[in-house]
Design a protein around this motif. Structure first.
Motif, mmCIF file in Angstrom:
data_model
loop_
_atom_site.group_PDB
_atom_site.id
_atom_site.type_symbol
_atom_site.label_atom_id
_atom_site.label_comp_id
_atom_site.label_asym_id
_atom_site.label_seq_id
_atom_site.Cartn_x
_atom_site.Cartn_y
_atom_site.Cartn_z
ATOM 1 N N ARG A 142 0.904 -6.579 -0.262
ATOM 2 C CA ARG A 142 0.666 -6.482 -1.706
ATOM 3 C C ARG A 142 0.165 -5.103 -2.110
ATOM 4 O O ARG A 142 0.385 -4.661 -3.238
ATOM 5 N N ARG A 143 -0.528 -4.446 -1.190
ATOM 6 C CA ARG A 143 -1.139 -3.157 -1.504
ATOM 7 C C ARG A 143 -0.586 -2.081 -0.570
ATOM 8 O O ARG A 143 -0.462 -2.298 0.626
ATOM 9 N N ASP A 147 -4.339 1.908 1.085
ATOM 10 C CA ASP A 147 -4.910 0.630 1.494
ATOM 11 C C ASP A 147 -4.440 0.325 2.922
ATOM 12 O O ASP A 147 -3.273 0.547 3.255
#
Length: 221
Positions: A142-143, A147
């Motif tokens: 998702r990131r 990250d």
């Protein structure tokens, strides 16, 4: 010596191959085909590379662009890029092929940790895809970098502790992502990342030409 490292984890764009000029060309062609007057020269693209992800870069450049426009441009850009790779316009950086061969011969696991799309990664790897124990791409997280999510996923799939792995990266975002989990990183700056701050890397090398696996493991410490 080799028991100090059980796996090599590679970034893709800029690390396995100098891909960014091909990506820039593909973006510009997608813009032109869509009737847009946008042009990303090298100076603009260098700034946009501080943002991870193609869609994210489009939005950084044009914050008011609609989701539909961004998705369409990104999809077309990827089509153009994969055709360029298939036609042989993008090749691996010096030393990469030799390093992969040496690692396989020594029984090390190979992995990919990238926030590039799977289609782009597989286009570049071709038959070499089979050499990698796991390939984590944009669709899996998702990131995006900086990250550390993609590196955490790769470590989980490898079932290895960070100290048993060595990461190859070319960007500050990748370095930050990997070191956040305690991974050791060797950086080979690419066209767009030369001269940037790589504090925290075990070593910064121009490329891997002539660099043996044993030497990389020594640099890991």
């Amino acid at each position: 010596m080799m028991n100090r490292v059980a796996a090599l984890i590679f970034d893709v764009d800029g690390t396995l191959a100098e891909t960014e000029e091909a990506h820039r060309y593909a973006f510009n062609r997608a813009f032109s085909e869509s009737g847009l007057s946008w042009t990303w020269n090298q100076a603009i693209y260098r700034q946009l590379l501080k943002v991870s992800g193609g869609k994210e870069r489009i939005l950084a450049f044009a914050p008011d662009a609609s989701p539909e426009l961004v998705a369409g441009l990104h999809s077309r850009k990827n089509q153009i890029y994969t055709k360029m790779v298939a036609s042989g316009q993008v090749s691996f950086r010096p030393g990469i092929e030799s390093l992969i061969s040496s690692a396989r011969a020594q029984g090390l696991k190979l992995a990919i940790a990238t926030t590039a799309t799977r289609a782009n990664v597989e286009a570049l790897l071709g038959a070499r895809k089979a050499f990698f124990h796991t390939i984590a791409c944009a669709e899996d997280v998702r990131r995006k970098k900086p990250d550390p999510e993609v590196y955490a996923l790769v470590l989980k799939r490898l079932d290895l502790a960070p100290d048993k792995c060595l990461v190859l990266e070319d960007s500050p975002n990748g370095l930050i992502a990997a070191t956040a989990l305690g991974l050791k990183v060797i950086v080979t700056p690419s066209l767009y990342t030369r001269g940037l701050d790589f504090s925290g890397a075990c070593a910064v090398l121009p490329d891997l030409g002539g660099v043996t696996l044993a030497r990389l493991i020594d640099l890991k410490g």
